[in-house]
Design an enzyme around this catalytic site. Structure first.
Site, PDB file in Angstrom:
ATOM      1  N   ASP A   1      -7.092  -8.368   4.912  1.00  0.00           N
ATOM      2  CA  ASP A   1      -7.168  -6.953   5.261  1.00  0.00           C
ATOM      3  C   ASP A   1      -6.915  -6.053   4.053  1.00  0.00           C
ATOM      4  O   ASP A   1      -6.292  -6.454   3.074  1.00  0.00           O
ATOM      5  CB  ASP A   1      -6.120  -6.613   6.324  1.00  0.00           C
ATOM      6  CG  ASP A   1      -6.495  -7.119   7.703  1.00  0.00           C
ATOM      7  OD1 ASP A   1      -7.442  -7.929   7.807  1.00  0.00           O
ATOM      8  OD2 ASP A   1      -5.826  -6.728   8.679  1.00  0.00           O
ATOM      9  N   ASP A   2      -7.399  -4.801   4.161  1.00  0.00           N
ATOM     10  CA  ASP A   2      -7.018  -3.650   3.332  1.00  0.00           C
ATOM     11  C   ASP A   2      -7.789  -3.475   2.040  1.00  0.00           C
ATOM     12  O   ASP A   2      -7.578  -2.488   1.340  1.00  0.00           O
ATOM     13  CB  ASP A   2      -5.527  -3.653   2.981  1.00  0.00           C
ATOM     14  CG  ASP A   2      -4.646  -3.559   4.204  1.00  0.00           C
ATOM     15  OD1 ASP A   2      -5.164  -3.262   5.280  1.00  0.00           O
ATOM     16  OD2 ASP A   2      -3.437  -3.831   4.078  1.00  0.00           O
TER      17      ASP A   2
ATOM     18  N   HIS B   1     -12.269  -2.150   8.839  1.00  0.00           N
ATOM     19  CA  HIS B   1     -10.836  -1.950   9.085  1.00  0.00           C
ATOM     20  C   HIS B   1     -10.500  -0.462   9.156  1.00  0.00           C
ATOM     21  O   HIS B   1      -9.388  -0.055   8.826  1.00  0.00           O
ATOM     22  CB  HIS B   1     -10.022  -2.648   7.992  1.00  0.00           C
ATOM     23  CG  HIS B   1      -8.587  -2.899   8.344  1.00  0.00           C
ATOM     24  ND1 HIS B   1      -8.181  -3.350   9.573  1.00  0.00           N
ATOM     25  CD2 HIS B   1      -7.445  -2.773   7.605  1.00  0.00           C
ATOM     26  CE1 HIS B   1      -6.864  -3.495   9.578  1.00  0.00           C
ATOM     27  NE2 HIS B   1      -6.406  -3.138   8.404  1.00  0.00           N
TER      28      HIS B   1
ATOM     29  N   HIS C   1      -7.183   3.924   8.075  1.00  0.00           N
ATOM     30  CA  HIS C   1      -6.108   3.077   8.598  1.00  0.00           C
ATOM     31  C   HIS C   1      -5.122   3.793   9.535  1.00  0.00           C
ATOM     32  O   HIS C   1      -3.905   3.664   9.379  1.00  0.00           O
ATOM     33  CB  HIS C   1      -5.342   2.428   7.446  1.00  0.00           C
ATOM     34  CG  HIS C   1      -4.639   1.158   7.815  1.00  0.00           C
ATOM     35  ND1 HIS C   1      -3.353   1.143   8.329  1.00  0.00           N
ATOM     36  CD2 HIS C   1      -5.022  -0.129   7.754  1.00  0.00           C
ATOM     37  CE1 HIS C   1      -2.972  -0.104   8.553  1.00  0.00           C
ATOM     38  NE2 HIS C   1      -3.986  -0.904   8.211  1.00  0.00           N
TER      39      HIS C   1
ATOM     40  N   HIS D   1      -3.314 -10.382   3.638  1.00  0.00           N
ATOM     41  CA  HIS D   1      -3.764  -9.161   2.980  1.00  0.00           C
ATOM     42  C   HIS D   1      -4.096  -9.394   1.511  1.00  0.00           C
ATOM     43  O   HIS D   1      -3.477 -10.224   0.851  1.00  0.00           O
ATOM     44  CB  HIS D   1      -2.669  -8.092   3.067  1.00  0.00           C
ATOM     45  CG  HIS D   1      -2.364  -7.638   4.466  1.00  0.00           C
ATOM     46  ND1 HIS D   1      -1.565  -8.373   5.319  1.00  0.00           N
ATOM     47  CD2 HIS D   1      -2.756  -6.543   5.157  1.00  0.00           C
ATOM     48  CE1 HIS D   1      -1.472  -7.740   6.479  1.00  0.00           C
ATOM     49  NE2 HIS D   1      -2.182  -6.633   6.410  1.00  0.00           N
TER      50      HIS D   1
END
Length: 439
Positions: A152-153, A202, A206, A307
């Site tokens: 993620d991210d 994603h 956020h 992540h």
């Protein structure tokens, strides 16, 4: 404008967020994954992201150029500047009763979003994943014996270290990317994609998604999809992961009915995003958890939340990789393990299917229609989710003001240990039905 965005981004990433969740231990019927899974060409998403003839004559702006970056929001998308086609698709879905009339949750900053008094977050009408309520058909677990690799991210500077490791080991991963991070790190994005990794959504900045109105959801998902497909030759992402794992059946319906997106959560959490925090986890704790999961039962398969947020979080995966191989797990990109493609419009060879590529939208020139939907209209769905009653907590990381970094809700000790992924296709509305064979 840019200074305003820097302040906004800093406020988004600096807070420590605490997440408490209920865990679902109920049975979900086992069902085989379809060999091929594409959205029906009648689905609205193909109209939202289509502007070219069958030969796709679109000349995309060079990724990272000023023309490219100017086409996408600098920060949180303005709901008054959404492409009219997106808003019409939402209006049509609301009018057809496909978007549940669930109240928007209150964003409590450090704590989980909360619903108004009298609204049960684990009821079938709401089914909030933040409280560990599962809607049948959404992905929490992998097929038996599999380790679904995802991060993620990104894209962020530590992504280059991850890319080098994946390339050296001939591995691929699914990257759930944040829109503003793509805009801020175009070279890293291109490197990740051109290596053959799978790109998924994603959101754009956020946020907690249950605390967003329908139109805010539209902007968060739509612009992330737009920046991905305009930067990958017209590919339409198929999967999304909600920030903090926070979504309910209303959020799910907007994502699925308007954009054809499928939800992916996880069944184990390394807490690796806290590695840089004062009271966060440690490499030793992550190693111990990984060893427990990797030497344990192979049913269900592992979908571990990891992540590409810091060098430390990337290193944690690299350290665990030999144990994944040693313990006999089938490792691969999450999108390939749970399906056969990360995109809604590619053929089995990974090529973009003619005639359903690119979106004729421009944030600077196109505004929403005057008949836009209210954030709360429609009717409830008929899905029958399940829930139960244990909890866990986690806290948020911080990052530079130019990149939105994620924190994630915790799912310690598992989730379902006796169920595999269930795709309840019969629950989907006809316009969102998925073809089980190639067109």
């Amino acid at each position: 404008m840019k200074s305003t965005f820097v302040l906004l981004a800093a406020s988004l990433v600096s807070a420590r967020l605490t997440h408490q969740h209920l865990r679902d231990h109920s049975e979900i019927a086992k069902r085989a994954l379809p060999d091929r899974w594409f959205q029906d060409d009648a689905h609205p998403v193909h109209q939202l992201f289509k502007r070219a003839p069958s030969t796709d004559g679109v000349k995309y702006a060079e990724v990272g150029s000023s023309t490219w970056s100017a086409a996408f929001p600098e920060g949180t998308p303005d709901v008054e500047k959404l492409p009219a086609a997106w808003v019409k698709a939402l209006d049509d879905a609301v009018a057809a009763g496909k978007i549940p009339n669930i109240p928007v949750a209150k964003d409590n900053g450090f704590d989980n979003p909360t619903y108004p008094q009298g609204v049960d977050p684990v009821s079938p009408e709401v089914c909030s994943a933040t409280y560990k309520c599962r809607v049948p058909g959404d992905v929490w677990d992998g097929p038996d014996g599999t380790f679904s690799t995802s991060f993620d991210d990104g894209p962020l500077p530590p992504s280059t270290k991850l890319n080098s490791f994946l390339k050296a080991n001939n591995e691929r991963a699914t990257h759930f990317m944040i829109g503003v991070n793509i805009r801020a790190n175009p070279k890293i994005f291109t490197e990740t994609f051109e290596m053959g990794n799978d790109i998924a959504v994603h959101t754009y900045t956020h946020p907690h998604m249950t605390a967003q109105s329908n139109k805010q959801i539209l902007g968060q998902l739509g612009w992330t999809m737009e920046i991905i497909h305009n930067s990958t030759g017209g590919r339409i992402p198929r999967y999304w992961r909600p920030p903090f794992g926070d979504y309910d059946v209303r959020v799910r319906a907007v994502a699925r009915e308007v954009f054809g997106l499928e939800v992916v959560i996880w069944n184990q959490d390394t807490d690796d995003w806290t590695l840089t925090e004062k009271d966060g986890t440690t490499p030793e704790k992550i190693s111990a958890s990984m060893n427990q999961w990797l030497t344990g039962p192979k049913s269900p398969g592992l979908i571990v939340l990891e992540h590409e947020l810091s060098d430390q979080s990337v290193q944690a995966f690299m350290d665990a990789y030999p144990a994944i191989k040693k313990n006999g797990w089938k490792i691969g990109s999450l999108a390939k393990i749970i399906g056969d493609s990360a995109y809604q419009n590619t053929d089995p060879s990974g090529n973009v299917r003619p005639g359903i590529v690119a979106a004729n939208v421009n944030a600077l020139n196109t505004t929403s229609s005057s008949s836009s939907s209210s954030s709360q209209s429609g009717s409830t769905t008929s899905t029958t989710p399940s829930s139960s009653s244990s909890s866990s907590t986690s806290t948020s990381p911080s990052a530079s003001a130019t990149n939105v970094a994620a924190s994630s809700n915790s799912n310690k000790n598992g989730g379902l240990q006796d169920a595999s992924v269930s795709f309840a296709l019969s629950l989907l509305a006809p316009p969102c039905a998925l073809l089980l064979s190639l067109l």
